[in-house]
Motif scaffolding. Structure first.
Motif, PDB file in Angstrom:
ATOM      1  N   THR A 130       1.362  -3.506  -2.209  1.00 42.69           N
ATOM      2  CA  THR A 130       0.981  -2.276  -1.538  1.00 42.69           C
ATOM      3  C   THR A 130       1.161  -2.502  -0.046  1.00 42.69           C
ATOM      4  O   THR A 130       0.708  -3.512   0.494  1.00 42.69           O
ATOM      5  N   HIS A 151       4.142   1.722  -2.013  1.00 39.41           N
ATOM      6  CA  HIS A 151       4.246   0.644  -2.986  1.00 39.41           C
ATOM      7  C   HIS A 151       5.690   0.171  -3.046  1.00 39.41           C
ATOM      8  O   HIS A 151       6.624   0.962  -2.890  1.00 39.41           O
ATOM      9  N   THR A 170       0.074  -7.336  -5.300  1.00 39.09           N
ATOM     10  CA  THR A 170      -0.581  -6.994  -6.559  1.00 39.09           C
ATOM     11  C   THR A 170      -0.105  -7.867  -7.700  1.00 39.09           C
ATOM     12  O   THR A 170      -0.829  -8.084  -8.664  1.00 39.09           O
TER      13      THR A 170
END
Length: 206
Positions: free
Chosen positions: A48, A57, A177
């Motif tokens: 992100t 993203h 992530t």
């Protein structure tokens, strides 16, 4: 468009800054991260990106000199020689042959062999025992980067966050992530497939 490209470029530092940091002489944890990235047949990561009050993203797949980047604003393919950039807003795909200087900015792994002692590194104090943060400062003036704070997971030796600060004090925060290594990928992974965007206009800028 230029600002969007810049966001994509700094995302590439996710994979280029870690080997550079080790080359400058850092901790065992950074060495472990470097070895994982160097020995991988392919690397897949997602992050992100927060900058100027906006969040986006991005995902990246890399293998050696080749890579692909996918973001809502664009898609990029680079096969080691030719780069294709698809802009869904304009419906155009630009084709370029990046210069060595441009490659040094956008290629996630090209800096490994040449970066040398290009960064001064300092370990920052952290109240979190599960992570380690290093500050990397370019030894030579860099118009895009004043320093980068790279945080690694102490257990996996993989990045969890990178905060990039430019000479004007603006920051871009990349929160990782996911990042993992994988098997070898076919070369077509890193080449533009016109069938995927049949209505796009291809603009050859080579």
């Amino acid at each position: 468009m230029r600002k969007t490209i810049n966001i994509a470029v700094v995302f590439m530092l996710l994979l280029s800054i870690l080997p550079a940091a080790y080359a400058a002489g850092t901790t065992t944890l950074m060495e472990q991260a470097r070895q994982k990235l160097l020995s991988a047949k392919s690397i897949t990561a997602a992050a992100t990106i927060a900058a100027d009050g906006h969040t986006s993203h991005a995902s990246i797949t890399a293998a050696g000199k080749a890579f692909t980047i996918k973001m809502p604003q664009m898609e990029i393919w680079y096969d080691g020689t030719t780069q294709w950039t698809y802009n869904p807003n304009s419906g155009e795909t630009s084709v370029t042959t990046p210069t060595p200087q441009e490659i040094a900015q956008i290629n996630p792994l090209s800096l490994i062999a040449s970066i040398g002692d290009g960064y001064k590194t300092t370990q920052l104090t952290s109240g979190n025992s599960t992570e380690q943060t290093m500050r990397l400062i370019p030894r030579r003036p860099n118009p895009d980067l004043a320093y980068a704070d790279v945080t690694l997971n102490s257990r996996t030796a993989m990045p969890t966050q990178i905060i990039l600060t430019d000479p004007q004090g603006n920051t871009i925060t990349l929160t990782v992530t996911s990042i993992k290594t994988g098997q070898a990928l076919p070369s077509s992974t890193f080449r533009y497939d016109k069938a995927a965007h049949p209505s796009a206009t291809v603009v050859d800028l080579r």
